[in-house]
Design a protein around this motif. Sequence first.
Motif, PDB file in Angstrom:
ATOM      1  N   SER A  47     -34.150 -87.473 106.559  1.00 30.21           N
ATOM      2  CA  SER A  47     -33.021 -88.002 105.801  1.00 30.21           C
ATOM      3  C   SER A  47     -33.404 -88.106 104.320  1.00 30.21           C
ATOM      4  O   SER A  47     -34.491 -88.561 103.996  1.00 30.21           O
ATOM      5  CB  SER A  47     -32.672 -89.380 106.370  1.00 30.21           C
ATOM      6  OG  SER A  47     -31.724 -90.012 105.578  1.00 30.21           O
TER       7      SER A  47
ATOM      8  N   GLY B  10     -29.250 -91.418 103.940  1.00 27.48           N
ATOM      9  CA  GLY B  10     -28.792 -90.753 105.153  1.00 27.48           C
ATOM     10  C   GLY B  10     -28.301 -89.339 104.940  1.00 27.48           C
ATOM     11  O   GLY B  10     -27.636 -88.762 105.796  1.00 27.48           O
TER      12      GLY B  10
ATOM     13  N   SER C 285     -28.357 -85.388 104.885  1.00 30.16           N
ATOM     14  CA  SER C 285     -29.059 -84.527 105.848  1.00 30.16           C
ATOM     15  C   SER C 285     -29.814 -83.357 105.238  1.00 30.16           C
ATOM     16  O   SER C 285     -30.772 -82.878 105.828  1.00 30.16           O
ATOM     17  CB  SER C 285     -28.061 -83.992 106.875  1.00 30.16           C
ATOM     18  OG  SER C 285     -27.113 -83.159 106.231  1.00 30.16           O
TER      19      SER C 285
END
Length: 139
Positions: A2, A113, A115
């Motif tokens: 992340s 968070g 990706s």
Amino acid sequence: MSLTLSLDFQYTTSIEKLWSALTDSSKLAKWVGNIHSGQAMDNDFKAVVGHQFQFRTQPTEWWDGIVDGEVLIVEEPNRLSYTWGSGGETHTVTWTLQDLGEGKVNLHLEQTGISNAQALNGAKYGWSKWCGELEKVLS
């Protein structure tokens, strides 16, 4: 894995005015817009922990034009955090406001968070553009 986006912006304003621009839905609509069309994004944001909200704009061939979120933290006028869900990903956005004195305020953005590098670069581009628009709302 992340990734985290971390950006700082300085504004010549009061911390109260900046807080209002981050939490008042009519003010948010003036600076959080569709980065492709420049259109404002309607929203039903409220700075209330647990409030679920949406930002909505014209869809494009790449995106449905909807961001879903939920308010996580409200510590007026210093910290605001919410989820930011779009395009199959949900990130956490946290704003930290710091009064620097002499009419200057630092706005720190942390978005966690993320990706991949493409999403990180897209977020960086979007928030940088929006925070430029935010400056106009504050002046």
